[in-house]
Design an enzyme around this catalytic site. Structure first.
Site, PDB file in Angstrom:
ATOM      1  N   ARG A  43      -3.298   4.753  -2.108  1.00  0.00           N
ATOM      2  CA  ARG A  43      -3.167   3.429  -1.494  1.00  0.00           C
ATOM      3  C   ARG A  43      -2.918   2.310  -2.517  1.00  0.00           C
ATOM      4  O   ARG A  43      -2.113   1.390  -2.300  1.00  0.00           O
ATOM      5  CB  ARG A  43      -4.447   3.128  -0.714  1.00  0.00           C
ATOM      6  CG  ARG A  43      -4.642   1.684  -0.236  1.00  0.00           C
ATOM      7  CD  ARG A  43      -5.984   1.562   0.455  1.00  0.00           C
ATOM      8  NE  ARG A  43      -6.414   0.204   0.708  1.00  0.00           N
ATOM      9  CZ  ARG A  43      -6.113  -0.499   1.809  1.00  0.00           C
ATOM     10  NH1 ARG A  43      -5.348   0.018   2.738  1.00  0.00           N
ATOM     11  NH2 ARG A  43      -6.575  -1.731   1.962  1.00  0.00           N
ATOM     12  N   HIS A  97       0.855  -1.182   0.000  1.00  0.00           N
ATOM     13  CA  HIS A  97       0.000   0.000   0.000  1.00  0.00           C
ATOM     14  C   HIS A  97       0.889   1.228   0.000  1.00  0.00           C
ATOM     15  O   HIS A  97       1.702   1.417   0.897  1.00  0.00           O
ATOM     16  CB  HIS A  97      -0.921   0.006   1.229  1.00  0.00           C
ATOM     17  CG  HIS A  97      -2.003  -1.017   1.153  1.00  0.00           C
ATOM     18  ND1 HIS A  97      -2.407  -1.771   2.229  1.00  0.00           N
ATOM     19  CD2 HIS A  97      -2.778  -1.428   0.103  1.00  0.00           C
ATOM     20  CE1 HIS A  97      -3.384  -2.587   1.859  1.00  0.00           C
ATOM     21  NE2 HIS A  97      -3.617  -2.402   0.568  1.00  0.00           N
ATOM     22  N   GLU A 118       0.929  -4.479  11.136  1.00  0.00           N
ATOM     23  CA  GLU A 118       0.464  -3.099  10.990  1.00  0.00           C
ATOM     24  C   GLU A 118       1.280  -2.293  12.001  1.00  0.00           C
ATOM     25  O   GLU A 118       1.103  -2.451  13.210  1.00  0.00           O
ATOM     26  CB  GLU A 118      -1.040  -2.979  11.290  1.00  0.00           C
ATOM     27  CG  GLU A 118      -1.951  -3.703  10.304  1.00  0.00           C
ATOM     28  CD  GLU A 118      -2.166  -2.941   9.004  1.00  0.00           C
ATOM     29  OE1 GLU A 118      -1.656  -1.805   8.864  1.00  0.00           O
ATOM     30  OE2 GLU A 118      -2.829  -3.493   8.097  1.00  0.00           O
ATOM     31  N   GLU A 129       1.793   3.830   3.004  1.00  0.00           N
ATOM     32  CA  GLU A 129       2.310   3.314   4.274  1.00  0.00           C
ATOM     33  C   GLU A 129       3.833   3.376   4.290  1.00  0.00           C
ATOM     34  O   GLU A 129       4.516   2.352   4.297  1.00  0.00           O
ATOM     35  CB  GLU A 129       1.751   1.902   4.502  1.00  0.00           C
ATOM     36  CG  GLU A 129       0.203   1.959   4.568  1.00  0.00           C
ATOM     37  CD  GLU A 129      -0.508   0.619   4.425  1.00  0.00           C
ATOM     38  OE1 GLU A 129       0.154  -0.429   4.469  1.00  0.00           O
ATOM     39  OE2 GLU A 129      -1.751   0.628   4.281  1.00  0.00           O
ATOM     40  N   HIS A 174       2.755  -3.444   6.799  1.00  0.00           N
ATOM     41  CA  HIS A 174       1.810  -2.359   6.511  1.00  0.00           C
ATOM     42  C   HIS A 174       1.819  -1.331   7.644  1.00  0.00           C
ATOM     43  O   HIS A 174       2.493  -1.502   8.635  1.00  0.00           O
ATOM     44  CB  HIS A 174       0.385  -2.933   6.443  1.00  0.00           C
ATOM     45  CG  HIS A 174       0.130  -3.846   5.301  1.00  0.00           C
ATOM     46  ND1 HIS A 174      -0.724  -3.542   4.249  1.00  0.00           N
ATOM     47  CD2 HIS A 174       0.606  -5.086   5.025  1.00  0.00           C
ATOM     48  CE1 HIS A 174      -0.753  -4.550   3.403  1.00  0.00           C
ATOM     49  NE2 HIS A 174       0.039  -5.499   3.845  1.00  0.00           N
TER      50      HIS A 174
END
Lengths: 358, 230
Positions: free
Chosen positions: A149, A89, A294, A92, A220
């Site tokens: 994104r 993405h 994440e 990020e 991410h």
């Protein structure tokens, strides 16, 4: 600006006739645009030629070559492997920063840590610093593009928007939950499973070596989570208990660095249901330890994580990733670490390198 | 739908707790006080016949500048019904969030009330996450103002954070209130969309933040520039 600095350096060198150059250290605690990351990859390969190879394994929609760093001691045999990808993405940015940091760390550790030396003997690390290169480059274009994104492929014919969410495009319960068929949506899953060249690259490369991979980590931001398969609430991985145990161990390792809490669980439990993720696809291929990281933060800065947080974020994430990787390694090579380390120190003592052996 | 005791780490309790964060910021937020969700300790959900779904939560919030944490008990009611209507929140926090920011707020207020050239800034934080120290209080102000929107727009299927201030413009002081026009970008974690809103609001240490107008801006996906404010 960079090229003019480089040019001045060349001129200076030819005048002075210097044989050695004091190279500018790469700043791992700043965000780097794509050309700098590409140059960095070349430099890493030049600095560690016996353990680092650059592998080109696909093309983006805009025809850029997708590359990874393959890091490990060449033994001439088929080796087990660890997969890490960053930047699926585009917005990020902390993720590619982490992949670069991770590479630096394992290569540093390789110099002196017997455990890392053993792991590099037994396994190869495949690290893709930026998977969605087109998207990443787009986020560097100007202030208004920073929060892009998806990738940059055009939508279906009648669509006025572009881009597919690569992390909904993999062939894993594709097109079922947590997606949109609206091509303008940020979770648009594409025209069909693996319709996107970036997803195809990973699918083909990892898919053709799937028995080799012990571990698949996809990085991410943001949210401070460690997500385990599957994204669909009706499917449970057969090694769910193991995934949770190792994940919780990784979260403990993360917390011990700077006190940050990362929540561990399946996506439908702790975040939202989704389908077509690279993590789910990897698990379905039989790769036992598949995780989505994440990274920081929890929403204060979100995607625009300040550069002064790059170092602590990378340090804690490294700790977490290493926990999973070490578990995967030790489970497969139990008893071997001591042997490999002893062999290695013997070889070093005799002054023999792996290239000489070949 | 999870009913009864909730896992505090799971999304249901987390989304409801985020709504409480937005509510607390609309009540107590200022240029020098911003609250963030620190932890959910426990949660409970139940259906309320014909009204909607009610969550009871025990949470901790952290004040971002002083780093102090405190516990709050809260109730969030997500209404059911044909019209999309805002959640209703009640919250009781231990220390009633009485961190003294009066002196700083007063200084800021006086400085910008008298300012000949009106403040104008773009993209806070910038792409690298950087915020000019002078702009930090205004970043906080926009977060507080956007909390009114995030509170209004929240449901069990959203998780909002303010992603960025695209533009903040100070307008002439009106009725002793500093007045601002703010173009903000919200991020909804669940849809992963970036939603543009334009806000007109006032602030003073005495009155706090008052939102005069809010308007969602359509965002053209393949456009490269954000829509013009003025």
């Amino acid at each position: 600006m960079l090229s003019s600095v480089g040019l001045s350096l060349v001129v200076l060198l030819s005048v002075v006739g210097a044989a050695t150059v004091e190279r500018v250290e790469y700043d791992y605690y700043k965000y780097h645009p794509m050309p700098e990351i590409t140059d960095w990859m070349s430099q890493v390969q030049k600095d560690y030629p016996d353990v680092v190879t650059i592998v080109e394994y696909g093309q983006t929609y805009e025809k850029r070559t997708i590359k990874l760093l393959k890091i490990g001691v060449s033994t001439g045999e088929k080796k087990k492997a660890i997969w890490m990808d960053c930047g699926i993405h585009a917005r990020e940015w902390i993720a590619p920063a982490f992949c670069q940091y991770f590479v630096r760390e394992i290569l540093q550790a390789y110099k002196s840590d017997p455990k890392m030396q053993a792991m590099m003997m037994n396994m190869d690390f495949y690290v893709t610093p930026v998977l969605n290169m087109d998207g990443y480059i787009h986020t560097w274009k100007d202030n208004s593009t920073r929060l892009w994104r998806k990738n940059r492929s055009p939508g279906p014919t009648n669509c006025t928007c572009l881009g597919t969410d690569l992390n909904r495009n993999f062939n894993a319960n594709w097109g079922t939950l947590g997606i949109s068929y609206d091509c303008c949506s940020n979770i648009y899953c594409g025209t069909q499973p693996v319709s996107e060249p970036e997803a195809q690259a990973v699918t083909y490369f990892v898919g053709s070596r799937k028995e080799d991979f012990l571990c698949f980590l996809t990085i991410h931001s943001y949210g401070q989570l460690l997500l385990v398969p599957y994204g669909h609430p009706d499917f449970t991985a057969d090694n769910y208990d193991e995934l949770m145990k190792v994940g919780l161990g990784a979260a403990d390792a993360i917390r011990s660095v700077h006190g940050k809490n990362y929540t561990v669980g399946t996506s439908p439990d702790v975040l939202y249901a989704n389908s077509g993720s690279s993590r789910d696809w990897a698990r379905m291929q039989g790769i036992p330890l598949a995780y989505t990281f994440e990274l920081r933060d929890n929403g204060t800065f979100g995607f625009e994580l300040p550069q002064d947080q790059i170092q602590p974020t990378c340090e804690e994430a490294y700790s977490g990733a290493l926990h999973i990787i070490t578990y995967a390694h030790d489970k497969t090579f139990s008893g071997a670490p001591a042997t490999a380390a002893t062999l290695w120190s013997m070889l070093l003592a005799v002054g023999v390198t792996s290239t000489t052996l070949m | 739908m999870a009913t009864g005791e909730l896992n505090p780490n799971h999304y249901q309790a987390q989304r409801a707790a985020k709504v409480v964060q937005h509510y607390l910021n609309t009540r107590y937020g200022s240029p020098y006080r911003l609250l963030g969700l620190h932890k959910v300790h426990s949660g409970n959900a139940e259906d309320v016949a014909d009204s909607g779904r009610k969550y009871q939560l025990e949470i901790s919030v952290q004040e971002t500048l002083s780093n102090t944490t405190e516990k709050c008990s809260a109730e969030v009611l997500f209404p059911r019904g044909e019209q999309q209507s805002s959640p209703q929140v009640q919250a009781l926090c231990e220390a009633h969030l009485k961190i003294n920011t009066t002196a700083q707020e007063e200084a800021l207020y006086q400085r910008y009330k008298m300012n000949q050239s009106l403040l104008s800034a773009q993209y806070i934080p910038d792409s690298y996450g950087h915020i000019d120290p002078d702009m930090k209080p205004f970043w906080h102000l926009c977060i507080v103002a956007s909390s009114f929107i995030m509170l209004n727009e929240s449901s069990e299927n959203t998780l909002y954070n303010m992603a960025q201030v695209a533009n903040i413009t100070q307008l002439a002081t009106e009725n002793d209130q500093l007045k601002f026009d703010c173009h903000i970008l919200l991020h909804d974690m669940v849809s992963q969309e970036i939603i543009h809103w334009k806000l007109l609001f006032t602030w003073s240490p005495q009155e706090g933040v008052k939102v005069l107008q809010m308007e969602q801006l359509p965002h053209c996906h393949d456009c490269e520039k954000p829509p013009n404010i003025n």
